[in-house]
Design a protein around this motif. Structure first.
Motif, PDB file in Angstrom:
ATOM      1  N   LEU A   1     132.404  10.278 -12.985  1.00  0.00           N
ATOM      2  CA  LEU A   1     132.061   9.825 -11.633  1.00  0.00           C
ATOM      3  C   LEU A   1     132.831   8.555 -11.294  1.00  0.00           C
ATOM      4  O   LEU A   1     132.792   7.573 -12.035  1.00  0.00           O
TER       5      LEU A   1
ATOM      6  N   ARG B   1     124.407   5.988  -5.462  1.00  0.00           N
ATOM      7  CA  ARG B   1     123.128   5.456  -5.903  1.00  0.00           C
ATOM      8  C   ARG B   1     122.563   6.350  -6.999  1.00  0.00           C
ATOM      9  O   ARG B   1     122.908   7.527  -7.113  1.00  0.00           O
ATOM     10  N   VAL B   2     121.651   5.794  -7.804  1.00  0.00           N
ATOM     11  CA  VAL B   2     121.031   6.550  -8.892  1.00  0.00           C
ATOM     12  C   VAL B   2     120.426   7.846  -8.369  1.00  0.00           C
ATOM     13  O   VAL B   2     120.639   8.926  -8.935  1.00  0.00           O
TER      14      VAL B   2
ATOM     15  N   VAL C   1     123.071  10.455  -7.699  1.00  0.00           N
ATOM     16  CA  VAL C   1     123.636  11.018  -8.923  1.00  0.00           C
ATOM     17  C   VAL C   1     122.680  12.062  -9.498  1.00  0.00           C
ATOM     18  O   VAL C   1     123.093  13.155  -9.906  1.00  0.00           O
TER      19      VAL C   1
ATOM     20  N   ARG D   1     123.698   1.125  -7.541  1.00  0.00           N
ATOM     21  CA  ARG D   1     124.958   1.869  -7.481  1.00  0.00           C
ATOM     22  C   ARG D   1     125.512   2.087  -8.888  1.00  0.00           C
ATOM     23  O   ARG D   1     125.370   1.235  -9.773  1.00  0.00           O
ATOM     24  N   TRP D   2     126.155   3.221  -9.086  1.00  0.00           N
ATOM     25  CA  TRP D   2     126.683   3.626 -10.395  1.00  0.00           C
ATOM     26  C   TRP D   2     127.513   2.534 -11.080  1.00  0.00           C
ATOM     27  O   TRP D   2     127.310   2.265 -12.279  1.00  0.00           O
TER      28      TRP D   2
ATOM     29  N   ARG E   1     123.146   4.411 -17.281  1.00  0.00           N
ATOM     30  CA  ARG E   1     123.906   5.602 -16.878  1.00  0.00           C
ATOM     31  C   ARG E   1     123.473   6.816 -17.703  1.00  0.00           C
ATOM     32  O   ARG E   1     123.319   7.916 -17.171  1.00  0.00           O
TER      33      ARG E   1
ATOM     34  N   THR F   1     120.243   8.096 -16.424  1.00  0.00           N
ATOM     35  CA  THR F   1     120.471   8.734 -15.124  1.00  0.00           C
ATOM     36  C   THR F   1     121.022  10.142 -15.316  1.00  0.00           C
ATOM     37  O   THR F   1     120.603  11.094 -14.630  1.00  0.00           O
TER      38      THR F   1
ATOM     39  N   ARG G   1     119.582  13.764 -14.183  1.00  0.00           N
ATOM     40  CA  ARG G   1     120.442  14.696 -13.439  1.00  0.00           C
ATOM     41  C   ARG G   1     120.431  16.084 -14.081  1.00  0.00           C
ATOM     42  O   ARG G   1     120.306  17.100 -13.398  1.00  0.00           O
TER      43      ARG G   1
END
Length: 259
Positions: A89, A94-95, A98, A139-140, A148, A151, A155
């Protein structure tokens, strides 16, 4: 419990080099497997097979009751959650955005696609389960490696898969990040009792206490497999890594040192 994965007599050969030899494995619903071995043992290749990303050279692989070679791999992959810490990515999403891309199996949101209120609610629940509520709108690029990783697990769980594959999810994490990740995986086990997981690592300290089974790979062959308590012994892990080791388990977690 019903079978989620079955590999029988699997060989993988690439450019004339044998990567996996005669590998067999059965994973059932609710089981949590650790796949361990030294670098180059074939762990990631086996995980790619189990995730319907590649075909075996010989042998058979069934994922969720569907045999590779007789099914569309792209369709099958939508039922398998695959967590790769090297997620490509580049956008500052934003989380929550994602996490929602797990529904479209895309790196970035698709044009004109919008989630339903039910899907947005599921994303929020998963964000909470993974301990990311306060980072909902972060934000990523601002996230730590551990944030991450959690997250990406949320996902992967968006399509409600029966199987979750984790390829060295603790790579690059500091101690707090690793412990937060492991705690999140144990929380998933409690909230999704029928979910099966396979976690690849070469560090026993990264295994959650909920690990039920283990497979040891050495030079592309299965050295041992079965219930974690029977497989993760000083003798067998020492043979796997070609080093005299002493293993201890305390409150479900493993530690290891040179004997």
């Amino acid at each position: 419990m019903r079978e989620v994965l079955r590999a029988e007599g699997v060989d993988v050969v690439r450019d004339g080099t044998s990567i996996l030899q005669e590998v067999s494995l059965t994973v059932r619903a609710g089981e949590h497997w650790a796949l361990l071995g030294a670098n180059g043992a074939g762990k990631s290749t086996l995980l790619s097979l189990l995730g319907a990303r590649v075909h075996p050279t010989r042998g058979s692989v069934e994922v969720l009751g569907r045999r590779l070679g007789r099914v569309d791999l792209r369709e099958l992959r939508t039922y398998v959650g695959h967590v790769d810490p090297r997620h490509p990515l580049a956008e500052p999403l934003r989380v929550r955005d994602v996490v929602l891309t797990g529904l479209t199996n895309s790196v970035a949101p698709l044009p004109r696609w919008r989630p339903t209120p039910e899907q947005e609610e599921r994303a929020e629940r998963l964000i909470a389960t993974l301990g990311l509520t306060e980072l909902h709108d972060a934000r990523w690029p601002t996230l730590s490696q551990g944030q991450r990783g959690r997250t990406l697990i949320a996902r992967a769980l968006m399509p409600e898969p029966r199987l979750l594959l984790l390829d060295e999810p603790a790579t690059g994490l500091d101690l707090p990040g690793r412990e937060q990740l492991i705690a999140a995986l144990d929380e998933l086990r409690r909230e999704h009792p029928t979910l099966a997981t396979v976690l690849v690592t070469h560090h026993l300290e990264e295994l959650p206490s909920g690990t039920t089974h283990a497979l040891l790979l050495r030079e592309g062959r299965v050295l041992a497999r079965g219930p974690a308590a029977h497989v993760l012994t000083s003798d067998q892990v020492g043979k796997c890594f070609d080093l005299p080791l002493a293993l201890e388990r305390h409150q479900g977690r493993w530690t290891v040192r040179r004997a």
